[in-house]
Design an enzyme around this catalytic site. Structure first.
Site, PDB file in Angstrom:
ATOM      1  N   GLU A  89      26.297 -46.470 -63.560  1.00  0.00           N
ATOM      2  CA  GLU A  89      25.703 -47.747 -63.950  1.00  0.00           C
ATOM      3  C   GLU A  89      24.350 -47.429 -64.571  1.00  0.00           C
ATOM      4  OE1 GLU A  89      27.358 -50.466 -63.742  1.00  0.00           O
ATOM      5  OE2 GLU A  89      28.973 -49.939 -62.361  1.00  0.00           O
TER       6      GLU A  89
ATOM      7  N   CYS B 248      18.094 -53.418 -65.540  1.00  0.00           N
ATOM      8  CA  CYS B 248      18.928 -52.840 -66.594  1.00  0.00           C
ATOM      9  C   CYS B 248      19.543 -53.901 -67.496  1.00  0.00           C
ATOM     10  CB  CYS B 248      20.030 -51.959 -65.987  1.00  0.00           C
ATOM     11  SG  CYS B 248      21.099 -52.827 -64.808  1.00  0.00           S
TER      12      CYS B 248
END
Length: 486
Positions: free
Chosen positions: A254, A288
């Site tokens: 991720e 993110c």
């Protein structure tokens, strides 16, 4: 300061709390006021080995444990967090510089993922698959991979550790967790303490607080873990993936993003402004999925920009423990310097600062930039801080091109008065996730989470978590007799 920073400033290996044996300490600082929170002697390569071997030993019995019994641990862990929520909130504020709003957001999601882990324990199902051979039965079993290595980041460390640790354990695996050096308590030993209190057998979860300067690639090269779950930058993720592939391990990555929030000409401008401000500035932009770029149709650019700038100017920067604070400190001075450098570079390249925030220690005020040259490298990269680029466009075709013009593909959002127009736009974007008439920052326990391009490999949440932390085993049974040609 909370006793968490004294009691949990240790390694947690094979069910024991103990100091590391490395030759130096990781110092845990409060990013807002610089207060020393804890000093943790780092774990060595030998202790990483001990942690993995402990997980391997404990997993054998755990993997054979009734799934309903495993489930009970996560039900209890949820209650532990609920009982300690006020204390954990203060620890998040102190160690991360997270605001009260951010701490509540992180704890809410952590509890949601724990609730899903309760169900995940019962999720794996086997299958009987037909065979073309008479008398043969094909059984397909879903079994734990064995041991999972988890490397968590500093921005949402409690959530993102739990998001891999709890499901991996619920599915019958052992786990070794390496938290980020800036968040060793919230992202590491606090998770271990919660699960220890919830009755998780010793050895199943181990936490090693260490640094690659000490252990190199030992954490990901070790022969015991079969899967490495990493959340962090694409640069480090590329290295993790390479090492994993070399050692025949699976990696779940991720990674970073360069998300765009797009405002089409028929959008609800006031609502789009609210969504865009949250999408960029939540947790100082250290997310993110944050909207680095806000793309606005030129026909509504003036109205949107005026309202967006006005709202950004109302965001209070300061002490994260103050409930009125929206922008707290970034995690460390290196991040603060890097963000200031982004603003300086943009202006040097010809951009205009509609809001030009100042930097004081780790407090970085928000900045809003427009007129960044189309060929600027800044538009291609992840900006992990409270800086946003406003980019006008002419028509949907150009907007699609601009959104996709990045090596990342994690999240994004589009605002339109026509939902199906928004969905059609979303289908053209090369991302793992995209949201219509909403913000860019979302994570839900049942929906596959992950990115395309440099934003990662694999997915987590729901059924994809089962795929990530289990493997399939074919066992055939011949009830009759096979024919062999020789």
């Amino acid at each position: 300061m909370s006793s968490y920073f004294t009691d949990l400033a240790q390694q947690y290996i094979d069910g024991e709390w103990r100091p590391g044996t490395g030759s130096w300490d990781i110092i845990d600082f409060n990013p807002y006021d610089g207060e020393k929170l804890a000093s943790i002697t780092i774990a060595t390569v030998d202790e990483v080995d001990q942690a993995y071997r402990a997980a391997e030993r404990a997993q054998k019995k755990w993997g054979a444990t009734n799934a309903y019994a495993r489930r009970a641990v996560f039900e209890k862990a949820l209650r532990v967090i609920e009982e300690r929520e006020a204390e954990i909130t203060e620890v998040i504020i102190a160690e991360l510089g997270g605001t009260r709003l951010k701490a509540a957001f992180e704890l809410h999601l952590a509890k949601e993922f724990l609730r899903e882990s309760v169900q995940l324990a019962l999720r794996p199902e086997g299958r009987i698959i037909p065979s073309p051979i008479d008398g043969k039965e094909n059984r397909l079993y879903r079994v734990p991979v064995g041991v999972v290595g988890v490397i968590s980041p500093f921005n949402f460390p409690f959530l993102l550790s739990i998001k891999s640790v709890a499901p991996a354990l619920a599915l019958g695996n052992g786990v070794v967790l390496k938290p980020h050096q800036n968040t060793p308590i919230v992202g590491g030993t606090l998770v271990a303490k919660v699960l220890e209190e919830a009755g998780l057998p010793g050895g199943l979860l181990n936490v090693v607080v260490t640094d690659i300067a000490e252990i190199g690639d030992a954490f990901i090269e070790h022969p015991v873990p079969k899967v490495i779950s990493f959340t962090g930058s694409d640069k480090v993720g590329r290295h993790v993936a390479t090492v994993c592939a070399t050692h025949f391990k699976r990696s779940v990555l991720e990674l970073g993003g360069n998300s765009a929030l797009v405002v089409l000409d028929d959008a609800d401008i006031d609502y789009a402004v609210d969504a865009a401000v949250f999408s960029r500035y939540v947790h100082q932009g250290q997310v993110c999925m944050a909207a680095n770029r806000v793309l606005v149709d030129r026909s509504v650019e003036a109205e949107f920009t005026e309202k967006f700038v006005a709202k950004v100017k109302t965001l209070k920067t300061g002490d994260p423990s103050d409930p009125r604070t929206i922008i707290g400190p970034v995690i460390n001075s290196s991040q603060a310097d890097a963000i200031s450098g982004v603003v300086d570079q943009a202006i040097a390249e010809g951009a205009t600062a509609l809001v030009h925030g100042t930097t004081t220690d780790n407090l970085v005020e928000p900045s809003v930039l427009t007129g960044v040259p189309a060929d600027s490298s800044l538009l291609q990269q992840e900006i992990f801080g409270p800086v946003v680029f406003l980019v006008p466009f002419d028509g949907e075709e150009e907007a699609v091109r601009l959104v996709n013009d990045t090596p990342y593909g994690l999240s994004g959002a589009v605002h339109s008065g026509d939902i199906e127009r928004g969905v059609n736009f979303a289908k053209q974007i090369d991302t793992g996730m995209f949201h219509v008439n909403d913000g860019t920052v979302h994570d839900e326990p049942l929906v596959p989470f992950g990115g395309e391009k440099h934003s990662g490999i694999g997915r987590l949440n729901g059924e994809t978590t089962v795929d990530a932390f289990t493997t399939q085993k074919w066992i055939s049974v011949q009830h009759g007799r096979s024919f062999f040609p020789f």
